[in-house]
Design a protein around this motif. Structure first.
Motif, PDB file in Angstrom:
ATOM      1  N   ASN A  57       0.802  -1.215   0.000  1.00 55.72           N
ATOM      2  CA  ASN A  57       0.000   0.000   0.000  1.00 55.72           C
ATOM      3  C   ASN A  57       0.836   1.265   0.000  1.00 55.72           C
ATOM      4  N   VAL A  58       2.150   1.095  -0.174  1.00 53.91           N
ATOM      5  CA  VAL A  58       3.052   2.244  -0.274  1.00 53.91           C
ATOM      6  C   VAL A  58       3.396   2.537  -1.723  1.00 53.91           C
ATOM      7  N   ASN A  59       3.746   1.495  -2.484  1.00 52.69           N
ATOM      8  CA  ASN A  59       4.275   1.720  -3.832  1.00 52.69           C
ATOM      9  C   ASN A  59       3.496   1.081  -4.970  1.00 52.69           C
ATOM     10  N   PHE A  60       2.567   0.166  -4.681  1.00 52.97           N
ATOM     11  CA  PHE A  60       1.813  -0.484  -5.762  1.00 52.97           C
ATOM     12  C   PHE A  60       0.401   0.087  -5.834  1.00 52.97           C
ATOM     13  N   GLY A  82       9.867   8.452  -9.482  1.00 50.74           N
ATOM     14  CA  GLY A  82      10.908   7.692  -8.814  1.00 50.74           C
ATOM     15  C   GLY A  82      10.992   6.240  -9.228  1.00 50.74           C
ATOM     16  N   PRO A  83      11.926   5.484  -8.624  1.00 49.29           N
ATOM     17  CA  PRO A  83      12.225   4.119  -9.073  1.00 49.29           C
ATOM     18  C   PRO A  83      11.331   3.033  -8.495  1.00 49.29           C
ATOM     19  N   ASN A  84      10.478   3.345  -7.530  1.00 50.78           N
ATOM     20  CA  ASN A  84       9.729   2.295  -6.842  1.00 50.78           C
ATOM     21  C   ASN A  84       8.238   2.274  -7.165  1.00 50.78           C
ATOM     22  N   ARG A  85       7.754   3.223  -7.969  1.00 49.51           N
ATOM     23  CA  ARG A  85       6.338   3.256  -8.320  1.00 49.51           C
ATOM     24  C   ARG A  85       6.212   3.045  -9.819  1.00 49.51           C
ATOM     25  N   GLY A  86       5.146   2.334 -10.229  1.00 53.34           N
ATOM     26  CA  GLY A  86       5.019   1.966 -11.636  1.00 53.34           C
ATOM     27  C   GLY A  86       6.110   1.004 -12.046  1.00 53.34           C
ATOM     28  N   ALA A  87       6.549   0.178 -11.106  1.00 53.57           N
ATOM     29  CA  ALA A  87       7.710  -0.700 -11.285  1.00 53.57           C
ATOM     30  C   ALA A  87       7.305  -2.162 -11.133  1.00 53.57           C
TER      31      ALA A  87
END
Length: 500
Positions: A318-321, A355-360
């Motif tokens: 629930n932080v990055n996805f 940033g590198p951690n979202r949409g990843a």
């Protein structure tokens, strides 16, 4: 040395392109609507960006930080062998499947069959017009399966759009006989609850089971009622496909009340999609295992009984996805890669601001045994090249590259292109090759780029939404052993045991 180490690429790793403040705020704080999956589900009109972002995009192109409009760039270990342009009269290109010397390419108006016996010169064998959103595609023996995820007037290929609020509307699975590749014949249709956004095959000798993923129910839709927390399972007799029918609807997210179980999404989890079904499922028949990317949840489940799959583990981020979109197992089935389709595939999310951690990608180890196995998060992977704010870019469909002892994958990133990466070390994934085009436009955000990029019998095939069917040759000591592996058939969502 590849272009991965070139000065131009190093500049792009650092990047100065930043998303517009309004877009960033929307992606970070919006509710489920921010993750409407897959371009084409909504309007495809060009989106005007701000003057400052337009100027920034043009400056980045002029400086060489990003490729020019439609400019093709790639690492030294990839060769662009061929491109077959998209037919002008068809909709957005979508997914791919393979059988022998043929590739099957879906589009929003039907599907196209290519003869790829000469990868440098693919030839169109057939073009079938059969409109329906998605047209996700799979093949098994003489049967071809197509998903329809838009409300239609009937189940024919001459149907027209019709509101989902009308009981007579139809959406679901269509089945074709492809024993004659030049003349596919439409033989059956099965209506499914909430249609079919994607599907996955569980093939057996006499029957083919089809797991149908769909979502977003609404109380005003007679054939798509909430909570809809499961999948439709269709049984298709190979010798009598006209008898295909839904045989079960396993609930994967049981829960009390009208909303059922699964991730509640916003406002409880801002920016995360509420789970109302699954977007995509990858099955691993050799291990009786499947992984589901289900909007706000990732799941691992057993398919020992294909009509009644059983959930083993369920995870959330629930932080990055924002939207769990698809899944890929490694060969040993002790890892699974989930993708997050932040922005629904229609937004510019491959930039410094996001940033590198979202949409990843999220790399998970599978630990334990049997029904006690658990998914354990290890790392994120995202392409290391920033894209312009006129380019829709986010993690999308990919497949394993079969090399013993290594975990290698090729993956589509829409206008971010095609990335080949190594996740053998789950905690430290890294890119080893890439191919991409510059933006479709320097002043408007237009939907385009690679929808699916898959490795099949020595080559990478990509279905570009706007530019057509691409063939790439990958030459690298790390991936070259995969050229020895040849399959008779490949549906990436029915993952093979490459070394069985």
């Amino acid at each position: 040395m590849t272009l991965l180490n070139s000065p131009r690429t190093r500049r792009r790793r650092l990047g100065v392109a930043v998303a517009a403040a309004g877009l960033l705020a929307a992606l970070l704080t919006a509710g489920p609507a921010a993750a409407t999956p897959d371009p084409g589900d909504g309007p495809t009109a060009r989106q005007q960006i701000s003057k400052s972002d337009e100027a920034e995009a043009r400056a980045a192109i002029a400086s060489g930080e990003i490729p020019g409009v439609d400019e093709v760039v790639h690492s030294d270990n990839i060769e662009h062998l061929a491109n077959v342009p998209k037919e002008a009269f068809t909709g957005l290109n979508s997914d791919l499947a393979f059988q022998g010397r043929y590739a099957f390419a879906g589009n929003y108006d039907g599907f196209r069959i290519f003869d790829i016996s000469d990868p440098k010169a693919p030839k169109t064998v057939a073009q079938v017009l059969c409109p329906g959103s998605q047209n996700d595609i799979s093949v098994s023996g003489d049967l071809l399966f197509v998903s329809t995820d838009s409300s239609r007037s009937d189940n024919s290929c001459a149907s027209t759009s019709q509101p989902a609020t009308e009981k007579s509307s139809w959406e679901g699975m269509k089945i074709f006989d492809i024993s004659d590749k030049a003349n596919p014949k439409y033989v059956a249709a099965v209506e499914t609850s909430c249609g079919s956004h994607t599907h996955s095959l569980v093939p057996e000798r006499k029957n083919v089971y089809v797991y149908v993923s769909s979502y977003s129910p609404n109380a005003t839709f007679p054939d798509c009622q909430p909570p809809h927390d499961g999948i439709s399972v269709i049984k298709v007799p190979r010798k009598a496909p006209e008898k295909a029918a839904v045989v079960s609807f396993p609930v994967l997210f049981p829960g009390e009340g009208p909303d059922g179980g699964g991730n509640p999404g916003g406002p409880t989890n801002p920016g995360v999609s509420k789970t109302t079904g699954c977007h995509d499922i990858t099955v691993l028949p050799s291990k009786d295992l499947a992984a589901g990317a289900c909007m706000g949840d990732g799941i691992l489940f057993s398919i020992k009984d294909p009509e009644n799959p059983k959930v083993i583990d369920q995870v959330e981020d629930n932080v990055n996805f924002a939207f769990w979109h698809s899944a890929t197992f490694n060969q040993k089935a002790n890892k699974v890669v989930f993708t997050d389709e932040l922005g629904g595939g229609g937004a510019a999310t491959c930039n410094a601001a996001i940033g590198p951690n979202r949409g990843a990608d999220g790399v998970y180890d599978i630990v334990g045994r049997g029904d006690h196995r658990k998914l354990v998060f290890k790392s994120y992977y995202k392409i290391p090249r920033h894209q312009a704010d006129t380019e829709n870019c986010v993690a999308h469909n990919g497949s394993l590259i079969p090399v013993r002892g290594k975990d290698l994958m090729v993956q589509a990133w829409y206008q971010g292109g095609v990335s080949v990466w190594d996740f053998t070390d789950s905690a430290n994934p890294k890119e080893i090759a890439y191919f991409e085009r510059g933006p479709l436009s320097a002043d408007t955000l237009q939907i385009g780029g690679s929808w699916s990029a898959y490795y099949y019998n020595g080559y990478i095939y990509s279905n570009d939404i706007a530019k057509g069917f691409d063939v790439l040759k990958l030459s690298d000591r790390r991936t070259d052993p995969a050229k020895k592996v040849h399959l008779r058939e490949l549906n990436v969502q029915t993952q093979p045991d490459y070394f069985d």
